[in-house]
Scaffold this active site. Sequence first.
Site, PDB file in Angstrom:
ATOM      1  N   PRO A 122      71.936 -43.651 -75.701  1.00  0.00           N
ATOM      2  CA  PRO A 122      71.421 -42.353 -76.098  1.00  0.00           C
ATOM      3  C   PRO A 122      72.007 -41.804 -77.394  1.00  0.00           C
ATOM      4  CG  PRO A 122      71.915 -42.346 -73.767  1.00  0.00           C
ATOM      5  CD  PRO A 122      72.374 -43.675 -74.304  1.00  0.00           C
ATOM      6  N   ASN A 123      71.114 -41.213 -78.154  1.00  0.00           N
ATOM      7  CA  ASN A 123      71.422 -40.477 -79.397  1.00  0.00           C
ATOM      8  C   ASN A 123      71.753 -41.370 -80.587  1.00  0.00           C
ATOM      9  OD1 ASN A 123      71.126 -37.806 -78.231  1.00  0.00           O
ATOM     10  ND2 ASN A 123      72.965 -38.293 -77.074  1.00  0.00           N
TER      11      ASN A 123
ATOM     12  N   ARG B  10      73.193 -37.706 -87.420  1.00  0.00           N
ATOM     13  CA  ARG B  10      73.893 -36.949 -86.387  1.00  0.00           C
ATOM     14  C   ARG B  10      75.399 -36.934 -86.680  1.00  0.00           C
ATOM     15  NH1 ARG B  10      75.658 -40.503 -81.260  1.00  0.00           N
ATOM     16  NH2 ARG B  10      76.400 -38.860 -79.911  1.00  0.00           N
TER      17      ARG B  10
ATOM     18  N   TYR C 288      80.196 -40.104 -87.071  1.00  0.00           N
ATOM     19  CA  TYR C 288      79.473 -41.372 -86.928  1.00  0.00           C
ATOM     20  C   TYR C 288      79.050 -42.000 -88.259  1.00  0.00           C
ATOM     21  CZ  TYR C 288      79.350 -39.935 -82.053  1.00  0.00           C
ATOM     22  OH  TYR C 288      79.721 -39.549 -80.788  1.00  0.00           O
TER      23      TYR C 288
ATOM     24  N   ASN D 289      76.780 -50.711 -77.411  1.00  0.00           N
ATOM     25  CA  ASN D 289      77.327 -49.361 -77.544  1.00  0.00           C
ATOM     26  C   ASN D 289      76.466 -48.476 -76.638  1.00  0.00           C
ATOM     27  OD1 ASN D 289      78.153 -46.823 -78.108  1.00  0.00           O
ATOM     28  ND2 ASN D 289      78.022 -47.015 -80.341  1.00  0.00           N
TER      29      ASN D 289
ATOM     30  N   ALA E  35      76.962 -42.179 -74.629  1.00  0.00           N
ATOM     31  CA  ALA E  35      77.612 -41.410 -73.560  1.00  0.00           C
ATOM     32  C   ALA E  35      77.508 -42.097 -72.197  1.00  0.00           C
ATOM     33  CB  ALA E  35      77.010 -40.014 -73.502  1.00  0.00           C
TER      34      ALA E  35
ATOM     35  N   GLU F 274      81.975 -54.574 -76.226  1.00  0.00           N
ATOM     36  CA  GLU F 274      81.677 -53.123 -76.211  1.00  0.00           C
ATOM     37  C   GLU F 274      82.128 -52.520 -77.546  1.00  0.00           C
ATOM     38  OE1 GLU F 274      83.807 -51.314 -72.975  1.00  0.00           O
ATOM     39  OE2 GLU F 274      83.452 -49.279 -73.695  1.00  0.00           O
TER      40      GLU F 274
ATOM     41  N   HIS G  77      82.367 -48.883 -79.930  1.00  0.00           N
ATOM     42  CA  HIS G  77      82.230 -47.443 -80.175  1.00  0.00           C
ATOM     43  C   HIS G  77      82.515 -47.200 -81.645  1.00  0.00           C
ATOM     44  CE1 HIS G  77      81.980 -47.045 -75.948  1.00  0.00           C
ATOM     45  NE2 HIS G  77      83.082 -47.752 -75.828  1.00  0.00           N
ATOM     46  N   ILE G  78      81.645 -46.483 -82.281  1.00  0.00           N
ATOM     47  CA  ILE G  78      81.788 -46.212 -83.716  1.00  0.00           C
ATOM     48  C   ILE G  78      83.040 -45.367 -83.955  1.00  0.00           C
ATOM     49  CG2 ILE G  78      80.706 -45.042 -85.684  1.00  0.00           C
ATOM     50  CD1 ILE G  78      77.981 -45.702 -84.205  1.00  0.00           C
TER      51      ILE G  78
ATOM     52  N   ARG H 181      89.424 -38.568 -79.053  1.00  0.00           N
ATOM     53  CA  ARG H 181      88.472 -37.475 -78.839  1.00  0.00           C
ATOM     54  C   ARG H 181      88.692 -36.845 -77.457  1.00  0.00           C
ATOM     55  NH1 ARG H 181      82.655 -39.466 -80.545  1.00  0.00           N
ATOM     56  NH2 ARG H 181      82.298 -37.194 -80.445  1.00  0.00           N
TER      57      ARG H 181
HETATM   58  C1  DHK Z   1      78.789 -42.759 -79.172  1.00  0.00           C
HETATM   59  C2  DHK Z   1      78.380 -41.717 -78.410  1.00  0.00           C
HETATM   60  O1  DHK Z   1      77.124 -41.276 -78.455  1.00  0.00           O
HETATM   61  C3  DHK Z   1      79.334 -40.958 -77.560  1.00  0.00           C
HETATM   62  O2  DHK Z   1      78.709 -40.398 -76.437  1.00  0.00           O
HETATM   63  C4  DHK Z   1      80.518 -41.813 -77.147  1.00  0.00           C
HETATM   64  C5  DHK Z   1      80.127 -43.356 -79.034  1.00  0.00           C
HETATM   65  C6  DHK Z   1      81.140 -42.470 -78.365  1.00  0.00           C
HETATM   66  C7  DHK Z   1      80.597 -43.987 -80.333  1.00  0.00           C
HETATM   67  O3  DHK Z   1      81.685 -43.680 -80.828  1.00  0.00           O
HETATM   68  O4  DHK Z   1      79.873 -44.855 -80.845  1.00  0.00           O
HETATM   69  O5  DHK Z   1      81.457 -41.023 -76.477  1.00  0.00           O
END
Ligand code: DHK
Length: 145
Positions: free
Chosen positions: A10-11, A18, A23, A73, A76, A97, A99-100, A106
């Site tokens: 998501p997102n 965003r 990010y 990735n 959330a 796995e 995470h950016i 955080r």
């Molecule tokens: C991306 C998200 O959308 C967050 O919900 C995660 C992750 C972290 C990222 O760092 O790529 O908590």
Amino acid sequence: MRTIFILNGPNLNLLGKREPGIYGHETLADVETRCRKACPEGVDVRLMQSNYEGQIIDWIHEARDEAAGIVINPGALTHTSIAILDALNAYDGPVIEVHISNVHKREAFRHHSYVSARADGVIAGLGIEGYEAATRRVCTLIGRG
Ligand code: DHK
């Protein structure tokens, strides 16, 4: 040709627009280009993104027949989805796995990952370079490093 699935939750469709302070400014299309370049001849990537948990689970099921490895990735869903963990547990290839952001720097709710219980490696805080490093690691684990 062997294919690595690069799955995004998501997102992440909004990557580049965003919260760029967290990010960055590059997009998922940039991620795909960088990961493709990180692959040796005979290996390709297929990048997918969904805002829906069930879709990501369906892609992990597809990976059982179609993908030599998975870079994921989950956004959330990392912090909430036992269902994604179960799907990855039913997949035999390497899983990295990504995470950016550095999730450990955080909010506390981002510190736990269900997916890490299955992942062969975890990368956090390298920006989108983390996807390239993860892709290279999958290539090594499938004997194409
Ligand atoms: C991306 C998200 O959308 C967050 O919900 C995660 C992750 C972290 C990222 O760092 O790529 O908590």
